[in-house]
Motif scaffolding. Structure first.
Motif: not given
Length: 256
Positions: A15-33
């Motif tokens: 699930m986190g992976g799907v959201f990460a893809r969406g954030f990146l496509r929307a232009g947000y850098p993603v910092y994984p924890v």
């Protein structure tokens, strides 16, 4: 040029992976924890993220909320199943962003949408835009009452299908068509538990109809996953605390 603030993603599962893809496509850098990441150190590095998405399982939510850095508390986004307002209120969180996720993501497969996912809170539009970039439909809710309805609806769907599935197996389409009386009885007892947990009077008929809408949109969805026995056990523990009889749930427990 100004750049978007990063998104903190706690939990790197499907699930986190799907959201990460969406954030990146929307232009947000993603910092994984990850589980081994020191949240306080991360908060020092990124004190003002756009949001902090907790994409962990239900069992990890409360331990995690106890250790959220203070200046991240107003930026939280929650997505866990079996979620109700009491779950964040007990941690003195007043207004997190909450999404009731109605898409599936299994290993080796892309996501599958059942119905649009409702979301409410300060970061609701960011979530809607980010998932929308993947063509995942999202509904932004207008108020907390609508959020409670949607959280109970999802809980009702999961608990009814899982618990009834312990007895009859099969998929949700078969459950509603061939075992209608059992499904309605389980749903009614689940709603008693949800009313106790939420301390609210719930519109039972409306909620059952909303559950059936989700059944109809994905009738092949299997009823009983590996979490079903644990969900039944938690439901019975809640019934014991509330002093509720729930005879159908107790009969299903005897199958084990």
């Amino acid at each position: 040029m100004t750049y978007p603030s990063p998104v903190i993603l706690v939990g790197l599962g499907e699930m986190g992976g799907v959201f990460a893809r969406g954030f990146l496509r929307a232009g947000y850098p993603v910092y994984p924890v990850t589980r081994n990441t020191d949240l306080s150190q991360t908060a020092q590095l990124i004190p003002q993220p756009q949001l902090v998405l907790l994409a962990t399982g239900e069992q990890d939510l409360h331990p995690l909320l106890k250790h959220i850095p203070e200046h991240w508390r107003t930026r939280l986004v929650l997505l866990q199943n079996e979620l109700l307002p009491k779950d964040w209120q007990q941690h003195d969180l007043d207004n997190p962003t909450v999404i009731s996720v109605w898409f599936e993501k299994k290993p080796g497969q892309d996501f599958k949408v059942i119905i649009p996912s409702p979301v409410y809170g300060p970061q609701a539009q960011v979530i809607a835009d980010s998932l929308g970039s993947l063509s995942i439909p999202v509904r932004v809710l207008k108020d907390k009452a609508s959020l409670l309805f949607e959280l109970v609806r999802k809980n009702l769907y999961i608990l009814t299908s899982n618990i009834a599935g312990i007895k009859v197996g099969g998929n949700v389409g078969q459950l509603w068509e061939q075992h209608h009386e059992l499904a309605e009885s389980v749903a009614s007892e689940v709603l008693e538990l949800q009313a106790f947990l939420s301390a609210e009077e719930l519109p039972q008929a409306h909620l059952i109809n909303a559950m059936v809408e989700a059944f109809d949109n994905d009738p092949e969805h299997q009823c009983m996953g590996r979490s079903a026995p644990g969900r039944l056990q938690r439901a019975l523990e809640i019934a014991d605390r509330a002093g509720l009889d729930v005879p159908v749930l107790r009969q299903i427990q005897k199958l084990y």
